[in-house]
Write a protein that holds these residues in place. Structure first.
Motif, PDB file in Angstrom:
ATOM      1  N   GLU A  30      -6.705   2.194 -15.633  1.00 44.40           N
ATOM      2  CA  GLU A  30      -5.670   1.393 -16.121  1.00 44.40           C
ATOM      3  C   GLU A  30      -4.876   0.263 -15.298  1.00 44.40           C
ATOM      4  O   GLU A  30      -4.442   0.782 -14.036  1.00 44.40           O
ATOM      5  CB  GLU A  30      -4.768   1.996 -17.031  1.00 44.40           C
ATOM      6  CG  GLU A  30      -4.094   1.203 -18.095  1.00 44.40           C
ATOM      7  CD  GLU A  30      -2.887   1.921 -18.982  1.00 44.40           C
ATOM      8  OE1 GLU A  30      -2.436   1.300 -19.844  1.00 44.40           O
ATOM      9  OE2 GLU A  30      -2.790   3.281 -18.636  1.00 44.40           O
ATOM     10  N   ARG A  31      -5.050  -0.784 -15.555  1.00 47.92           N
ATOM     11  CA  ARG A  31      -4.276  -1.723 -14.513  1.00 47.92           C
ATOM     12  C   ARG A  31      -2.949  -1.588 -14.480  1.00 47.92           C
ATOM     13  O   ARG A  31      -2.162  -1.074 -15.298  1.00 47.92           O
ATOM     14  CB  ARG A  31      -4.514  -3.178 -15.114  1.00 47.92           C
ATOM     15  CG  ARG A  31      -5.911  -3.654 -15.177  1.00 47.92           C
ATOM     16  CD  ARG A  31      -5.980  -5.090 -15.862  1.00 47.92           C
ATOM     17  NE  ARG A  31      -7.275  -5.640 -15.832  1.00 47.92           N
ATOM     18  CZ  ARG A  31      -7.544  -6.812 -16.373  1.00 47.92           C
ATOM     19  NH1 ARG A  31      -6.758  -7.707 -16.561  1.00 47.92           N
ATOM     20  NH2 ARG A  31      -9.068  -7.261 -16.289  1.00 47.92           N
ATOM     21  N   LEU A  33      -0.200  -3.501 -13.972  1.00 48.10           N
ATOM     22  CA  LEU A  33       0.685  -4.058 -15.109  1.00 48.10           C
ATOM     23  C   LEU A  33       0.844  -3.458 -16.401  1.00 48.10           C
ATOM     24  O   LEU A  33       1.636  -3.495 -17.096  1.00 48.10           O
ATOM     25  CB  LEU A  33       0.370  -5.330 -14.956  1.00 48.10           C
ATOM     26  CG  LEU A  33       1.408  -6.459 -15.900  1.00 48.10           C
ATOM     27  CD1 LEU A  33       2.724  -6.425 -15.250  1.00 48.10           C
ATOM     28  CD2 LEU A  33       0.790  -7.736 -15.644  1.00 48.10           C
ATOM     29  N   ARG A  34      -0.320  -3.085 -16.785  1.00 48.48           N
ATOM     30  CA  ARG A  34      -0.487  -2.408 -18.068  1.00 48.48           C
ATOM     31  C   ARG A  34       0.095  -0.955 -18.210  1.00 48.48           C
ATOM     32  O   ARG A  34       0.805  -0.646 -19.186  1.00 48.48           O
ATOM     33  CB  ARG A  34      -1.953  -2.217 -18.512  1.00 48.48           C
ATOM     34  CG  ARG A  34      -2.187  -1.792 -19.991  1.00 48.48           C
ATOM     35  CD  ARG A  34      -3.537  -1.799 -20.456  1.00 48.48           C
ATOM     36  NE  ARG A  34      -4.132  -3.357 -20.371  1.00 48.48           N
ATOM     37  CZ  ARG A  34      -5.509  -3.642 -20.515  1.00 48.48           C
ATOM     38  NH1 ARG A  34      -6.185  -2.375 -21.067  1.00 48.48           N
ATOM     39  NH2 ARG A  34      -5.607  -4.941 -20.517  1.00 48.48           N
ATOM     40  N   GLN A  35      -0.021  -0.283 -16.958  1.00 47.80           N
ATOM     41  CA  GLN A  35       0.629   1.066 -16.795  1.00 47.80           C
ATOM     42  C   GLN A  35       2.274   0.822 -16.830  1.00 47.80           C
ATOM     43  O   GLN A  35       2.824   1.575 -17.751  1.00 47.80           O
ATOM     44  CB  GLN A  35       0.241   1.554 -15.630  1.00 47.80           C
ATOM     45  CG  GLN A  35      -1.044   1.977 -15.536  1.00 47.80           C
ATOM     46  CD  GLN A  35      -1.598   2.805 -14.175  1.00 47.80           C
ATOM     47  OE1 GLN A  35      -0.559   2.912 -13.296  1.00 47.80           O
ATOM     48  NE2 GLN A  35      -2.618   3.345 -14.052  1.00 47.80           N
ATOM     49  N   ALA A  37       3.981  -1.794 -18.194  1.00 49.07           N
ATOM     50  CA  ALA A  37       4.391  -2.303 -19.836  1.00 49.07           C
ATOM     51  C   ALA A  37       4.317  -0.955 -20.552  1.00 49.07           C
ATOM     52  O   ALA A  37       5.310  -0.842 -21.483  1.00 49.07           O
ATOM     53  CB  ALA A  37       3.341  -3.331 -20.043  1.00 49.07           C
ATOM     54  N   ARG A  38       3.124  -0.287 -20.553  1.00 49.41           N
ATOM     55  CA  ARG A  38       3.248   0.968 -21.439  1.00 49.41           C
ATOM     56  C   ARG A  38       4.511   1.882 -21.220  1.00 49.41           C
ATOM     57  O   ARG A  38       4.917   2.265 -22.090  1.00 49.41           O
ATOM     58  CB  ARG A  38       2.130   1.669 -21.333  1.00 49.41           C
ATOM     59  CG  ARG A  38       1.876   2.946 -22.072  1.00 49.41           C
ATOM     60  CD  ARG A  38       0.542   3.455 -22.088  1.00 49.41           C
ATOM     61  NE  ARG A  38       0.000   3.832 -20.635  1.00 49.41           N
ATOM     62  CZ  ARG A  38       0.389   5.058 -19.924  1.00 49.41           C
ATOM     63  NH1 ARG A  38       1.004   5.753 -20.708  1.00 49.41           N
ATOM     64  NH2 ARG A  38      -0.090   5.169 -18.512  1.00 49.41           N
ATOM     65  N   ARG A  39       4.971   2.122 -19.961  1.00 50.63           N
ATOM     66  CA  ARG A  39       5.915   3.059 -19.552  1.00 50.63           C
ATOM     67  C   ARG A  39       7.217   2.352 -20.196  1.00 50.63           C
ATOM     68  O   ARG A  39       8.381   3.165 -20.705  1.00 50.63           O
ATOM     69  CB  ARG A  39       6.055   3.369 -18.248  1.00 50.63           C
ATOM     70  CG  ARG A  39       5.061   4.211 -17.803  1.00 50.63           C
ATOM     71  CD  ARG A  39       4.848   4.800 -16.199  1.00 50.63           C
ATOM     72  NE  ARG A  39       3.716   5.638 -15.928  1.00 50.63           N
ATOM     73  CZ  ARG A  39       3.920   7.142 -16.180  1.00 50.63           C
ATOM     74  NH1 ARG A  39       4.965   7.423 -16.921  1.00 50.63           N
ATOM     75  NH2 ARG A  39       2.689   7.653 -15.878  1.00 50.63           N
ATOM     76  N   THR A 119       6.934   7.532 -13.399  1.00 59.40           N
ATOM     77  CA  THR A 119       6.131   6.185 -12.706  1.00 59.40           C
ATOM     78  C   THR A 119       6.326   6.348 -11.189  1.00 59.40           C
ATOM     79  O   THR A 119       5.299   5.998 -10.764  1.00 59.40           O
ATOM     80  CB  THR A 119       7.264   5.298 -13.155  1.00 59.40           C
ATOM     81  OG1 THR A 119       7.148   5.147 -14.917  1.00 59.40           O
ATOM     82  CG2 THR A 119       6.799   3.653 -12.801  1.00 59.40           C
TER      83      THR A 119
END
Length: 358
Positions: A30-31, A33-35, A37-39, A119
């Motif tokens: 997973e990218r 930035l997406r990680q 954003a998800r957290r 994170t």
């Protein structure tokens, strides 16, 4: 050919790249930035849920400033509680509010901390994993191909080698452009960003353990310096370099290249042949397109072919390599084929099979 001022340009390139880093082909993950954003979304969900729980039972809480808990106070209490700050200005006073804090808000607090700490741990774990991959890559890399310059020439050379059976993990691309290195790793090759005239850059590409080195730089003077550096680091590797101008080919050979391809002359000869004999030009173009139509390949003599003459071989033999000599198919010195000979043949590649013998 002008070599003056190249060292200054190399120093400027060093300053731009700062450090030479190896970049391995990335796995499908997973990218970042997406990680993040998800957290962040998960943390906000926990925060909002906690605030709504407090707001729904606001009469069970007491605010020391005015005695009442409004909607803003609920979010404030959720924030200081989940972050374990706990100023103590808003406290649960009813039994229900205290029970909710014990069995609901406390687990939400733990979940919130797990998200934040997770994170950081994921970043550290990813760094450790990448370091382990890099060390393992260095320890297992042997007899690979180093390609200096991943422009049109370098990319075509790699595609030809891979069509002939070379595995992508056996290719290391060296180029000063980050975008080019990203494109190389996206294709499954390892990449080293930096100026290949520097020995430190080539050492990161493990050039001292390479079997073959392809030099396809944009400038002829750069090709000379890269060849000199590569030959100093690896005396036994086969070095093939490409230059634009034929007058620079002898200098590259003197620098240590085993073979030099002159792109301008080769293209000019193909142009002339295509004008004089379009069909012959098309055949030559087909021969240099690896993996389709007719292929020009070099392979060892197989056992049933030992003792035969080149004309008796099933494939169309163009030349016979015996020791360090390349003999034409009609050379009387060949006699019959020997076990140690290698054949340069023209074969047709079938759609079902793209493998090359030898």
């Amino acid at each position: 050919m002008k070599l003056a001022g190249h060292d200054a340009m190399a120093r400027q390139a060093d300053e731009r790249t700062a450090t030479y880093r190896v970049k391995l082909p990335r796995r499908i993950v997973e990218r970042p930035l997406r990680q993040v954003a998800r957290r962040v979304l998960m943390a906000l969900t926990v925060l909002v849920t906690t605030a709504l729980i407090v707001w729904s039972d606001r009469d069970g809480y007491n605010d020391t400033s005015d005695g009442k808990v409004d909607f803003l106070d609920s979010f404030y209490y959720a924030t200081v509680t989940l972050s374990t700050t706990g100023y103590g200005d808003i406290v649960p006073v009813s039994d229900l509010a205290r029970l909710v804090n014990i069995f609901v808000i406390t687990p939400l607090r733990v979940l919130f901390l797990i998200i934040l700490v997770g994170t950081t741990l994921e970043v550290l774990t990813e760094r450790t994993r990448e370091e382990w991959r890099l060390n393992r890559w260095r320890s297992t890399l042997r007899d690979h191909v180093v390609v200096v310059g991943f422009g049109t020439k370098g990319r075509s050379a790699v595609e030809t080698l891979c069509a002939a059976g070379l595995k992508p993990e056996q290719v290391v691309v060296v180029d000063p452009s980050p975008k080019v290195i990203d494109a190389a790793t996206a294709s499954g090759y390892a990449g080293v960003m930096g100026d290949a005239t520097r020995s430190s850059v080539l050492l990161r590409a493990e050039v001292q353990k390479a079997r073959k080195i392809i030099i396809a730089t944009q400038r002829d003077d750069t090709a000379v310096l890269v060849t000199l550096t590569a030959r100093q680091l690896n005396r036994g590797a086969k070095i093939v370099a490409c230059v634009r101008e034929e007058e620079n080919a002898p200098l590259v050979r003197q620098s240590g290249a085993d073979a030099v391809i002159t792109s301008a002359s080769a293209a000019g000869r193909l142009l002339g042949l295509s004008v004089h004999s379009p069909h012959a030009g098309a055949v030559i173009d087909d021969l240099i397109q690896q993996g389709s139509g007719l292929d020009l390949i070099e392979r060892p003599v197989v056992k049933p072919e030992v003792g035969l003459k080149p004309r008796d071989v099933e494939d169309l033999v163009v030349s016979v390599v015996r020791g360090h000599r390349v003999l034409g198919y009609d050379d009387e010195a060949i006699g019959t084929l020997q076990p140690a000979d290698r054949l340069i043949t023209i074969t047709r590649v079938s759609p079902q099979s793209r493998t090359v013998r030898g």
